[in-house]
Motif scaffolding. Structure first.
Motif, PDB file in Angstrom:
ATOM      1  N   VAL A  85      35.648  32.110  46.226  1.00  0.00           N
ATOM      2  CA  VAL A  85      36.568  33.030  47.346  1.00  0.00           C
ATOM      3  C   VAL A  85      36.071  32.010  49.062  1.00  0.00           C
ATOM      4  CG1 VAL A  85      34.908  33.865  48.808  1.00  0.00           C
ATOM      5  CG2 VAL A  85      35.168  35.322  46.568  1.00  0.00           C
ATOM      6  N   VAL A  86      35.956  30.500  48.339  1.00  0.00           N
ATOM      7  CA  VAL A  86      35.591  29.600  49.615  1.00  0.00           C
ATOM      8  C   VAL A  86      37.093  29.425  49.923  1.00  0.00           C
ATOM      9  CG1 VAL A  86      34.072  27.813  50.300  1.00  0.00           C
ATOM     10  CG2 VAL A  86      33.125  29.655  49.492  1.00  0.00           C
ATOM     11  N   LEU A  87      37.041  28.449  48.420  1.00  0.00           N
ATOM     12  CA  LEU A  87      38.629  27.516  48.298  1.00  0.00           C
ATOM     13  C   LEU A  87      39.799  28.492  48.417  1.00  0.00           C
ATOM     14  CD1 LEU A  87      37.459  24.749  45.841  1.00  0.00           C
ATOM     15  CD2 LEU A  87      37.397  24.957  48.184  1.00  0.00           C
ATOM     16  N   ALA A  88      40.530  29.405  47.950  1.00  0.00           N
ATOM     17  CA  ALA A  88      40.979  30.528  48.143  1.00  0.00           C
ATOM     18  C   ALA A  88      41.144  31.017  49.737  1.00  0.00           C
ATOM     19  CB  ALA A  88      41.014  31.572  47.143  1.00  0.00           C
ATOM     20  N   ILE A  89      40.257  31.225  50.740  1.00  0.00           N
ATOM     21  CA  ILE A  89      40.152  31.896  51.809  1.00  0.00           C
ATOM     22  C   ILE A  89      40.009  29.971  52.253  1.00  0.00           C
ATOM     23  CG2 ILE A  89      38.908  32.893  53.835  1.00  0.00           C
ATOM     24  CD1 ILE A  89      37.811  35.063  51.625  1.00  0.00           C
ATOM     25  N   ALA A  90      39.635  29.381  52.211  1.00  0.00           N
ATOM     26  CA  ALA A  90      40.175  28.345  53.414  1.00  0.00           C
ATOM     27  C   ALA A  90      41.009  27.162  52.912  1.00  0.00           C
ATOM     28  CB  ALA A  90      38.866  27.399  52.792  1.00  0.00           C
ATOM     29  N   VAL A 220      39.734  37.869  57.796  1.00  0.00           N
ATOM     30  CA  VAL A 220      38.638  36.420  56.430  1.00  0.00           C
ATOM     31  C   VAL A 220      37.493  37.985  55.738  1.00  0.00           C
ATOM     32  CG1 VAL A 220      37.115  35.168  56.664  1.00  0.00           C
ATOM     33  CG2 VAL A 220      39.194  34.980  57.796  1.00  0.00           C
ATOM     34  N   ALA A 221      36.519  38.470  56.551  1.00  0.00           N
ATOM     35  CA  ALA A 221      35.451  39.641  56.225  1.00  0.00           C
ATOM     36  C   ALA A 221      36.203  40.151  54.826  1.00  0.00           C
ATOM     37  CB  ALA A 221      34.564  40.099  57.160  1.00  0.00           C
ATOM     38  N   LEU A 222      37.441  40.974  55.449  1.00  0.00           N
ATOM     39  CA  LEU A 222      38.115  41.776  54.230  1.00  0.00           C
ATOM     40  C   LEU A 222      38.628  41.201  52.667  1.00  0.00           C
ATOM     41  CD1 LEU A 222      38.882  44.515  53.650  1.00  0.00           C
ATOM     42  CD2 LEU A 222      41.054  44.242  54.761  1.00  0.00           C
ATOM     43  N   LEU A 223      39.148  39.992  53.409  1.00  0.00           N
ATOM     44  CA  LEU A 223      39.276  39.007  51.946  1.00  0.00           C
ATOM     45  C   LEU A 223      38.582  38.417  51.168  1.00  0.00           C
ATOM     46  CD1 LEU A 223      42.216  36.203  53.890  1.00  0.00           C
ATOM     47  CD2 LEU A 223      42.860  38.237  51.910  1.00  0.00           C
ATOM     48  N   SER A 231      37.743  38.340  41.780  1.00  0.00           N
ATOM     49  CA  SER A 231      37.384  37.028  40.599  1.00  0.00           C
ATOM     50  C   SER A 231      36.568  37.411  39.678  1.00  0.00           C
ATOM     51  CB  SER A 231      36.839  36.047  42.315  1.00  0.00           C
ATOM     52  OG  SER A 231      37.727  35.888  42.618  1.00  0.00           O
ATOM     53  N   LEU A 232      35.593  38.574  40.395  1.00  0.00           N
ATOM     54  CA  LEU A 232      34.770  39.237  38.620  1.00  0.00           C
ATOM     55  C   LEU A 232      35.424  40.113  37.864  1.00  0.00           C
ATOM     56  CD1 LEU A 232      31.898  41.365  42.050  1.00  0.00           C
ATOM     57  CD2 LEU A 232      31.732  39.051  40.239  1.00  0.00           C
ATOM     58  N   ARG A 233      36.561  40.250  38.071  1.00  0.00           N
ATOM     59  CA  ARG A 233      37.185  41.299  37.233  1.00  0.00           C
ATOM     60  C   ARG A 233      38.808  40.003  36.252  1.00  0.00           C
ATOM     61  NH1 ARG A 233      40.853  45.918  40.469  1.00  0.00           N
ATOM     62  NH2 ARG A 233      41.908  45.704  38.433  1.00  0.00           N
ATOM     63  N   ARG A 234      38.779  39.478  36.917  1.00  0.00           N
ATOM     64  CA  ARG A 234      39.768  38.481  36.638  1.00  0.00           C
ATOM     65  C   ARG A 234      39.485  38.213  34.918  1.00  0.00           C
ATOM     66  NH1 ARG A 234      40.153  35.472  39.893  1.00  0.00           N
ATOM     67  NH2 ARG A 234      41.705  36.506  41.392  1.00  0.00           N
ATOM     68  N   PHE A 235      40.420  38.528  34.231  1.00  0.00           N
ATOM     69  CA  PHE A 235      40.531  38.436  32.392  1.00  0.00           C
ATOM     70  C   PHE A 235      41.631  37.545  32.569  1.00  0.00           C
ATOM     71  CE2 PHE A 235      42.116  40.216  28.555  1.00  0.00           C
ATOM     72  CZ  PHE A 235      40.429  40.170  28.113  1.00  0.00           C
ATOM     73  N   ASP A 236      42.767  38.604  32.875  1.00  0.00           N
ATOM     74  CA  ASP A 236      44.260  37.570  32.373  1.00  0.00           C
ATOM     75  C   ASP A 236      44.418  36.101  31.993  1.00  0.00           C
ATOM     76  OD1 ASP A 236      44.768  38.119  34.270  1.00  0.00           O
ATOM     77  OD2 ASP A 236      46.195  39.054  34.261  1.00  0.00           O
ATOM     78  N   LEU A 237      44.421  35.350  33.022  1.00  0.00           N
ATOM     79  CA  LEU A 237      43.859  33.934  32.782  1.00  0.00           C
ATOM     80  C   LEU A 237      43.304  33.359  32.413  1.00  0.00           C
ATOM     81  CD1 LEU A 237      45.029  32.293  36.430  1.00  0.00           C
ATOM     82  CD2 LEU A 237      43.205  31.339  34.942  1.00  0.00           C
ATOM     83  N   ILE A 238      42.295  33.583  32.595  1.00  0.00           N
ATOM     84  CA  ILE A 238      40.980  33.104  31.441  1.00  0.00           C
ATOM     85  C   ILE A 238      41.649  33.568  30.274  1.00  0.00           C
ATOM     86  CG2 ILE A 238      38.230  32.833  31.893  1.00  0.00           C
ATOM     87  CD1 ILE A 238      38.324  33.784  33.986  1.00  0.00           C
ATOM     88  N   TRP A 239      41.915  34.519  29.878  1.00  0.00           N
ATOM     89  CA  TRP A 239      41.525  34.973  28.505  1.00  0.00           C
ATOM     90  C   TRP A 239      43.018  33.499  27.847  1.00  0.00           C
ATOM     91  CZ3 TRP A 239      39.026  36.331  24.403  1.00  0.00           C
ATOM     92  CH2 TRP A 239      39.078  37.219  23.492  1.00  0.00           C
TER      93      TRP A 239
END
Length: 302
Positions: A85-90, A220-223, A231-239
């Protein structure tokens, strides 16, 4: 036609009529599966015999709470989500501010910045896994050229480096989405306010605080909400890159859910993990709406 339109506009049931298809869709394809998952989380059900279930109450949740490795999964998930969240939005905000300024080739630059987001996550994960390989990966090759070789065998096989590698790959792919959304929000910043601040002698940081930030703050708040849930539900890239390893260094909630369901073949425990993840997402959403309403009330009083 005009008379029929008038009857439709004056009918108090018209809003419900238009909302009904969406509500039915959500109840059928999201509400019912979530209800089934909740019921499954209170049972002991094996993937090999899913038709046979034994009600165990809160035992699955109690076992999860008693396991130190599950709390480590929660910690990895929280750390991964917060950094994303921090780095992607920054980075997205920085890129949007640069792309908002006039320069030659700005249209091409705006198109190129969307390429990482448009790429399929599985393809991105495969390419970065190849680039991080110890034998022929380009990252280790650059380190050798710079005499910065650390001596590890592989980025993705090192418990200290696997999560940073996953984060680097994730942020590289998702920050363009933030930049495009924030770039669109920057188009709504009043040029008159900017010019007035410049005439008053304000520096660039002051202009950003006074003219730019109040306009893009809701975006920004909505992002923050969207990137957090994604990020909580990301699966494919990590797997694809690590499958949650090494030794659980990159295991998030969705990886834990998949492992329990299709490796350990315990559907009841997997459903309990899924409900924990859903609860966290709901808490994040409630906090977002509470903070949004509080900010709106504060602006109204001012």
């Amino acid at each position: 036609m005009a008379r029929g339109t008038a009857r439709l506009d004056g009918n108090p049931w018209t809003p419900y009529l238009f909302a009904a298809p969406v509500v039915l869709y959500l109840l059928l394809f999201q509400g019912y599966p979530l209800l089934r998952e909740l019921m499954l989380s209170f049972t002991q059900t094996s993937l090999l015999t899913p038709q046979t279930s034994h009600f165990v109450g809160m035992r699955n949740y109690a076992e999860l709470a008693a396991r130190p490795d599950f709390w480590r999964v929660i910690g990895v998930t929280a750390l991964y989500t917060a950094i994303c969240v921090v780095l992607a939005i920054a980075l997205g905000l920085g890129a949007a501010l640069l792309l908002d300024r006039p320069f030659r080739g700005r249209g091409i630059a705006r198109a190129l910045v969307t390429i990482p987001w448009a790429a399929p996550p599985v393809a991105v994960a495969t390419v970065f896994a190849w680039m991080l390989n110890a034998q022929y990966g380009i990252f280790n090759h650059w380190l050798k050229l710079l005499d910065l070789e650390i001596g590890y065998e592989s980025w993705l096989d090192n418990p200290r480096l696997a999560l940073p590698a996953i984060l680097f790959t994730t942020i590289w792919q998702i920050f363009p989405f933030s930049s495009v959304v924030l770039l669109a929000a920057l188009q709504g910043v009043s040029e008159e306010v900017r010019e007035a601040a410049q005439i008053d002698g304000a520096d660039k940081l002051s202009i950003f605080k006074v003219a730019v930030w109040p306009t893009i703050r809701p975006t920004v708040a909505l992002l923050v909400l969207f990137v957090t849930i994604w990020s909580l539900r990301r699966f494919d890239l990590i797997w694809v890159m690590t499958q949650g390893g090494p030794i659980g260094a990159t295991k998030t909630l969705v990886i834990e859910l998949y492992t329990r369901a299709f490796v350990a073949r315990e559907l009841g425990e997997a459903a309990a993990v899924g409900m924990v993840g859903l609860s966290i997402a709901l808490v994040v959403t409630v906090v977002y709406f509470w903070a949004t309403q509080r900010a709106e009330r504060a602006e109204g009083r001012s």
